[in-house]
Motif scaffolding. Structure first.
Motif, PDB file in Angstrom:
ATOM      1  N   ALA A  82      72.801  73.418  24.128  1.00  0.00           N
ATOM      2  CA  ALA A  82      72.733  71.850  24.718  1.00  0.00           C
ATOM      3  C   ALA A  82      71.588  71.247  26.177  1.00  0.00           C
ATOM      4  O   ALA A  82      70.547  70.829  26.702  1.00  0.00           O
ATOM      5  CB  ALA A  82      72.823  71.002  24.409  1.00  0.00           C
ATOM      6  N   VAL A  83      72.766  71.771  27.455  1.00  0.00           N
ATOM      7  CA  VAL A  83      71.689  71.496  28.278  1.00  0.00           C
ATOM      8  C   VAL A  83      71.240  72.711  28.558  1.00  0.00           C
ATOM      9  O   VAL A  83      69.673  72.278  29.299  1.00  0.00           O
ATOM     10  CB  VAL A  83      73.089  71.662  29.704  1.00  0.00           C
ATOM     11  N   LEU A 137      63.021  72.095  27.634  1.00  0.00           N
ATOM     12  CA  LEU A 137      62.351  71.162  27.391  1.00  0.00           C
ATOM     13  C   LEU A 137      61.711  70.552  28.571  1.00  0.00           C
ATOM     14  O   LEU A 137      60.316  70.255  28.905  1.00  0.00           O
ATOM     15  CB  LEU A 137      63.201  70.156  26.620  1.00  0.00           C
ATOM     16  N   SER A 138      62.490  70.098  30.058  1.00  0.00           N
ATOM     17  CA  SER A 138      62.022  69.374  31.033  1.00  0.00           C
ATOM     18  C   SER A 138      60.822  70.374  31.916  1.00  0.00           C
ATOM     19  O   SER A 138      59.965  69.647  32.330  1.00  0.00           O
ATOM     20  CB  SER A 138      62.900  68.936  31.750  1.00  0.00           C
ATOM     21  N   ILE A 139      60.993  71.059  31.863  1.00  0.00           N
ATOM     22  CA  ILE A 139      60.255  72.039  32.759  1.00  0.00           C
ATOM     23  C   ILE A 139      58.816  72.509  31.870  1.00  0.00           C
ATOM     24  O   ILE A 139      57.328  71.739  32.597  1.00  0.00           O
ATOM     25  CB  ILE A 139      60.756  73.667  32.973  1.00  0.00           C
ATOM     26  N   ILE A 140      58.895  71.928  30.414  1.00  0.00           N
ATOM     27  CA  ILE A 140      57.419  72.516  30.056  1.00  0.00           C
ATOM     28  C   ILE A 140      57.125  70.884  29.506  1.00  0.00           C
ATOM     29  O   ILE A 140      55.668  71.438  30.434  1.00  0.00           O
ATOM     30  CB  ILE A 140      58.196  72.593  28.558  1.00  0.00           C
ATOM     31  N   LEU A 200      67.960  63.624  32.386  1.00  0.00           N
ATOM     32  CA  LEU A 200      68.933  62.395  32.462  1.00  0.00           C
ATOM     33  C   LEU A 200      69.813  63.926  31.301  1.00  0.00           C
ATOM     34  O   LEU A 200      71.498  63.632  31.225  1.00  0.00           O
ATOM     35  CB  LEU A 200      68.038  61.584  32.050  1.00  0.00           C
ATOM     36  N   ILE A 201      69.536  63.768  29.877  1.00  0.00           N
ATOM     37  CA  ILE A 201      70.238  64.115  29.036  1.00  0.00           C
ATOM     38  C   ILE A 201      70.656  65.307  29.409  1.00  0.00           C
ATOM     39  O   ILE A 201      72.562  65.931  29.272  1.00  0.00           O
ATOM     40  CB  ILE A 201      69.969  64.180  27.875  1.00  0.00           C
ATOM     41  N   GLY A 202      70.106  66.837  29.856  1.00  0.00           N
ATOM     42  CA  GLY A 202      70.674  67.688  30.674  1.00  0.00           C
ATOM     43  C   GLY A 202      71.520  67.451  31.687  1.00  0.00           C
ATOM     44  O   GLY A 202      72.940  68.263  31.046  1.00  0.00           O
ATOM     45  N   VAL A 203      71.452  67.447  32.165  1.00  0.00           N
ATOM     46  CA  VAL A 203      72.314  67.443  33.730  1.00  0.00           C
ATOM     47  C   VAL A 203      73.897  65.754  33.348  1.00  0.00           C
ATOM     48  O   VAL A 203      74.845  66.791  33.874  1.00  0.00           O
ATOM     49  CB  VAL A 203      71.790  66.723  35.084  1.00  0.00           C
ATOM     50  N   SER A 204      73.621  65.219  32.560  1.00  0.00           N
ATOM     51  CA  SER A 204      74.954  63.850  31.447  1.00  0.00           C
ATOM     52  C   SER A 204      75.879  64.662  31.246  1.00  0.00           C
ATOM     53  O   SER A 204      76.884  64.628  31.359  1.00  0.00           O
ATOM     54  CB  SER A 204      73.786  63.418  31.282  1.00  0.00           C
TER      55      SER A 204
END
Length: 138
Positions: free
Chosen positions: A42-43, A49-52, A89-93
């Protein structure tokens, strides 16, 4: 080059680090996690996705510089950057919740530069997203 999200010392006294894909001691190998494979996937997915989304926002912003009428706002790239912000936010959390203090192979673990840069990108992507929403083409 290994992404350094977590750093520590091994039992032999060598510096060791792990990222989202690799774990490096003297050599790098695939990262192995016990029981947290879904969280790691998930991370990885949210960071990709954030890069894309950030690249898409950049391309749309550049396109709108040449096509947007004078006085209009950059709503579309702003919204896409805020989606990027949400993915970060979701990935790092998830990484913080699932992998902090859970690394048994490390002695004195601490966060690496990629983890810190991810939180910095989180802050800046929020600021940039808001600026895009209020920015007008003059």
């Amino acid at each position: 080059l290994c992404q350094v999200w977590m750093v520590g010392s091994s039992a032999l006294g060598n510096n060791t680090s792990s990222g989202l894909w690799l774990q490096c001691n003297m050599t790098c190998r695939a990262l192995q996690v016990d029981g947290n494979e879904a969280a790691l996937k998930a991370v990885q997915a949210f960071m990709i996705l954030s890069i894309i989304f950030s690249v898409i926002a950049l391309v749309i912003f550049i396109a709108q510089l040449f096509t947007l009428e004078k006085g209009k706002h950059f709503y579309i790239p702003g919204a896409i950057v805020l989606v990027c912000w949400l993915c970060i936010l979701i990935g790092v959390s998830i990484y913080t919740a699932r992998f902090t203090g859970k690394t048994l192979q490390y002695i004195n673990p601490h966060y690496g530069y990629c983890f810190i840069l991810a939180w910095i990108c989180f802050c800046f992507s929020f600021i940039i997203g808001i600026l895009y929403l209020v920015l007008r083409k003059k």
